[in-house]
Design a protein around this motif. Structure first.
Motif, PDB file in Angstrom:
ATOM      1  N   HIS A  48       1.377   3.049 -11.831  1.00 20.86           N
ATOM      2  CA  HIS A  48       0.385   2.211 -11.164  1.00 20.86           C
ATOM      3  C   HIS A  48       0.713   0.740 -11.398  1.00 20.86           C
ATOM      4  N   GLN A  66       2.091   6.792  -7.087  1.00 20.48           N
ATOM      5  CA  GLN A  66       1.076   7.688  -7.647  1.00 20.48           C
ATOM      6  C   GLN A  66       1.628   9.091  -7.896  1.00 20.48           C
ATOM      7  N   ASN A 122       2.825   9.051 -11.327  1.00 17.35           N
ATOM      8  CA  ASN A 122       1.833   8.557 -12.287  1.00 17.35           C
ATOM      9  C   ASN A 122       2.135   7.125 -12.728  1.00 17.35           C
ATOM     10  N   GLU A 162       2.405   1.712  -3.512  1.00 16.30           N
ATOM     11  CA  GLU A 162       1.439   2.212  -4.487  1.00 16.30           C
ATOM     12  C   GLU A 162       1.160   3.704  -4.275  1.00 16.30           C
ATOM     13  N   ARG A 163       1.086   4.136  -3.029  1.00 17.99           N
ATOM     14  CA  ARG A 163       0.875   5.567  -2.763  1.00 17.99           C
ATOM     15  C   ARG A 163       2.063   6.398  -3.247  1.00 17.99           C
ATOM     16  N   ASN A 212       0.837  -1.206   0.000  1.00 15.75           N
ATOM     17  CA  ASN A 212       0.000   0.000   0.000  1.00 15.75           C
ATOM     18  C   ASN A 212       0.872   1.257   0.000  1.00 15.75           C
ATOM     19  N   ARG A 236      -0.761  -3.163 -11.290  1.00 16.05           N
ATOM     20  CA  ARG A 236      -2.049  -3.841 -11.375  1.00 16.05           C
ATOM     21  C   ARG A 236      -2.347  -4.584 -10.074  1.00 16.05           C
ATOM     22  N   LYS A 237      -3.555  -4.376  -9.563  1.00 18.24           N
ATOM     23  CA  LYS A 237      -3.912  -4.937  -8.259  1.00 18.24           C
ATOM     24  C   LYS A 237      -3.864  -6.463  -8.264  1.00 18.24           C
TER      25      LYS A 237
END
Length: 231
Positions: free
Chosen positions: A85, A80, A83, A76-77, A73, A87-88
């Motif tokens: 990302h 961001q 820009n 991923e933050r 987590n 894939r979950k």
């Protein structure tokens, strides 16, 4: 369910392996699925490109599910801001040591950070052990219970403890396993000592076409045919 231990065999393209060696990481990923599961090694890779967003010792090196989820987590933050990302479904597969997930994630990160593409076959995102099972002889392949255990990790159930959701996952795995077994029996019936059923033993007779149907003079079943029906 599986206890979360990761299979030892995991392959990365040579170009990606050379890239990892060039980063001078604190530890080289000998077991890709296990070593990338916690997110610590991935954070160290990103720290070479974004040192301010990924400072050293800012992540938890624990092996528990909660520690892994917090690390990913946080990654991923931080991404961001640039820009980027992940894939979950690929991240979740990496956390749970699913076959092919960590390998695919490392390749995607390599492409994003180096702007270099690699010609590899992208695996399906269900991340099952089907490819490994296909390499085994028929006698060594998993049973139904083993297939569920291999493809539904304990950490998956802990992350999403909903009974209905996990039951559906198990049903999908079982259905896929039964389909594979049915295909094996069809290809090699002698090995499974399969006997033909009544439908297979019955003599197959083709029904006459409409052009060959004989017309009768009257409705009686004993009537003799008078002529053939013309087209």
């Amino acid at each position: 369910m599986s206890d979360g231990r990761c299979p030892r065999k995991a392959a990365l393209p040579r170009e990606v392996m050379k890239w990892l060696l060039s980063l001078d990481l604190t530890s080289y990923p000998n077991n890709v699925r296990r070593d990338f599961s916690s997110g610590c090694l991935m954070a160290e890779i990103f720290s070479h490109y974004y040192p301010h967003e990924f400072p050293e010792h800012s992540y938890n090196k624990g092996s528990s599910l909660s520690a892994k989820q917090k690390n990913w987590n946080w990654i991923e933050r931080a991404l961001q801001k640039h820009n980027l990302h992940l894939r979950k479904e690929v991240v979740d597969g990496t956390i749970h040591c699913k076959p092919g997930a960590a390998e695919l994630l490392v390749q995607e990160v390599f492409t994003a950070l180096t702007n270099r593409s690699i010609n590899v076959q992208v695996p399906e995102t269900d991340f099952t052990d089907q490819q490994y099972q296909d390499l085994l002889p028929a006698v060594a392949r998993s049973t139904a219970s083993k297939a569920i255990k291999n493809n539904l990790r304990t950490t998956e159930i802990m992350a999403e403890p909903d009974i209905s959701t996990n039951q559906r996952k198990a049903e999908v795995i079982l259905h896929r396993h039964l389909e594979r077994k049915a295909a094996e029996r069809a290809l090699n019936p002698g090995r499974f000592k399969m006997k033909p059923n009544l439908g297979q033993l019955a003599i197959k007779r083709l029904l006459p076409s409409s052009k060959d149907v004989e017309c009768f003079d009257g409705p009686s079943s004993q009537a003799t045919p008078s002529k053939l029906c013309s087209s």
